[in-house]
Design an enzyme around this catalytic site. Sequence first.
Site, PDB file in Angstrom:
ATOM      1  N   GLU A 124       0.820  -1.220   0.000  1.00 20.52           N
ATOM      2  CA  GLU A 124       0.000   0.000   0.000  1.00 20.52           C
ATOM      3  C   GLU A 124       0.856   1.273   0.000  1.00 20.52           C
ATOM      4  O   GLU A 124       0.529   2.267  -0.655  1.00 20.52           O
ATOM      5  CB  GLU A 124      -0.923  -0.004   1.226  1.00 20.52           C
ATOM      6  CG  GLU A 124      -1.844   1.182   1.325  1.00 20.52           C
ATOM      7  CD  GLU A 124      -2.814   1.272   0.157  1.00 20.52           C
ATOM      8  OE1 GLU A 124      -3.738   0.464   0.100  1.00 20.52           O
ATOM      9  OE2 GLU A 124      -2.645   2.156  -0.706  1.00 20.52           O
ATOM     10  N   GLY A 182      13.289  19.310   3.467  1.00 19.04           N
ATOM     11  CA  GLY A 182      13.414  17.863   3.655  1.00 19.04           C
ATOM     12  C   GLY A 182      12.517  17.075   2.716  1.00 19.04           C
ATOM     13  O   GLY A 182      12.363  15.869   2.859  1.00 19.04           O
ATOM     14  N   LYS A 200       5.359   4.496  -9.857  1.00 18.34           N
ATOM     15  CA  LYS A 200       4.065   4.458  -9.166  1.00 18.34           C
ATOM     16  C   LYS A 200       2.902   4.235 -10.152  1.00 18.34           C
ATOM     17  O   LYS A 200       2.002   3.451  -9.874  1.00 18.34           O
ATOM     18  CB  LYS A 200       3.863   5.751  -8.370  1.00 18.34           C
ATOM     19  CG  LYS A 200       4.821   5.842  -7.167  1.00 18.34           C
ATOM     20  CD  LYS A 200       4.802   7.218  -6.539  1.00 18.34           C
ATOM     21  CE  LYS A 200       5.670   7.313  -5.304  1.00 18.34           C
ATOM     22  NZ  LYS A 200       5.885   8.699  -4.846  1.00 18.34           N
TER      23      LYS A 200
HETATM   24  N1  HSE Z   1      10.079  11.297  -3.162  1.00 12.89           N
HETATM   25  C1  HSE Z   1       8.739  10.831  -3.059  1.00 12.89           C
HETATM   26  C2  HSE Z   1       7.773  12.018  -3.226  1.00 12.89           C
HETATM   27  C3  HSE Z   1       8.526  10.160  -1.737  1.00 12.89           C
HETATM   28  O1  HSE Z   1       8.228  13.169  -3.177  1.00 12.89           O
HETATM   29  O2  HSE Z   1       6.589  11.829  -3.429  1.00 12.89           O
HETATM   30  C4  HSE Z   1       7.294   9.321  -1.641  1.00 12.89           C
HETATM   31  O3  HSE Z   1       7.304   8.229  -2.507  1.00 12.89           O
END
Ligand code: HSE
Length: 405
Positions: A124, A182, A200
Site C-alpha cells: 500500500e 526535507g 508508481k
Molecule cells: N520522493 C517521493 C515524493 C517520496 O516526493 O513523493 C514518496 O514516494
Amino acid sequence: MINIAVLGYGTVGSGVVEVINTNHVSINKRAGDEINIKYVLDLRDFPGDPVQEILVHDYEIIVNDPEVDIVVEVMGGIEPAYTFVKRALEAGKSVCTSNKALVAKHGPELMEIAEKQNINFLFEASCGGGIPIIRALNCSLTADEIDEVTGILNGTTNYMLYKMSTEGSAFDTVLKEAQGMGYAEADPTADVEGYDACRKIAILSSLAYGSFLNYEDIYTEGITKITPEDMAYAKELGMTIKLLATSRKIGEDSFYAMVAPFMIGPGNPLYSVNDVFNGIFVHGNVLGDAMFYGSGAGKLPTASAVVADVVDEAKHLHRNIMTNWTSHPLKLMDLDEVKGRYFVRVKDTTVEKVDEIFGKVQMIVHLEDSSDEFGFVTCEMAQKEYKEKIQNLEGKVLSMIRVKD
Ligand code: HSE
C-alpha cells in the site's frame, strides 16, 4: 501474538515502530491479535533508543525464526531488499513493503510466490504514501472495468510546481527550498525527472488493468524544463501546470501511459491538489469518477499505510488476498497515435503563420512584457500530426506542454 520484523530503521522504519507503539490498542483490536515487533534489522546501532533491545544486524536471525509471521521491508532499493523479501516469502512469512522500485520491478514474481504459499505480499505504501489507493483498486473498485488512472504521485515535484506557480520562482530556487524542507533528496533526480512517478503509475496501472505494465515502457518527462514564463502563460489561460502520471484504456487491448507536465484547468479534479499533497483520479465504467487525496509522502503517512498492511496480513495470516495483477505483459500503444492538445510558446513568428500551420488554433496568449513571443493552444490532434506540423516552426519553439481537460 503476531510477531513482525522490520527491515530498515530509517525514516519509514522508525515511523512504523512509532505508529505501532502509539496506536497499539486500536491496531491490536483491528488485527484481532497483539502485534509484537520482535526484531528491527539495521546495519547501524542506535544507542539510547529503545529499539536497540530488539535490533539485529543479521537477516538470517529473522528469516530462520519460525515465530516471525510478517516481515516489513522498508529499506528501499532493489538489493538486498529483493533477496530478503523473496526469502521471507519462501519461508512462509507474509511481507509488506513501501518500496516502489522493488514492486515495479519484481511485483508479479513476489505476488506469485505469496499466492503459492497462501500468504501475502502487500505494498500500500509504495504509491501515494498514506492514501489508500492500492487497497481501493484491489478490494473496493472490483465491480468496475477501470479505464483511467491519473495521478499527482510525487509530492516533491508537486510542491515545487506549486511554489513556481504561486511565487513565480525559478526551478533551481524551489528545488533548493524543497531540499531545505526535507522534501527533496540531496540527489533529486528520481523526483524531478519523473522516475518516481513512473514506477508508481506502473504499479497502479498493473493493478487497475490486471496485467504487468513495465515501468521501462512508459514515456517519462520530468519538470526540469518548466520555467516561470511557462507558469505565467498557464495563469493567463486560467490553468496551472502539474506533473501527471497517467494511463488510459482506449480500446479492448489498447492502452497508453505517460508521465509528463500537463497544463490543467479548474475543471480537472487534480487542479486543486497543491503543495506536497498527492491526488489520484480513477475512472471506472460503472462508477464514473473517483478521487483519492491526501499525504503522499513523509514518515508517518507512509508508516500508516505500511502498518495498515501489517493489520491486513495479520487478519489473513494463511489466506492469500487475490490481486488482479498478473504477469501477462501490458503492451502500450505508440504515443504518436494518442490524441491530445498542446500549449506551444513561440518567438519571432506570427499568429497568421501559426494559423496557417495548425488551422485555427484555440487560444492565443501574450505576456505583457515579452513582445517577441506568444503562446497558443492547438486543437486536439494525434501526437504524430503535432510533430509534423511543429517542424514548420523549427527554431521558433520555446516550449511545449501538453494540455489535459
Ligand atoms: N520522493 C517521493 C515524493 C517520496 O516526493 O513523493 C514518496 O514516494
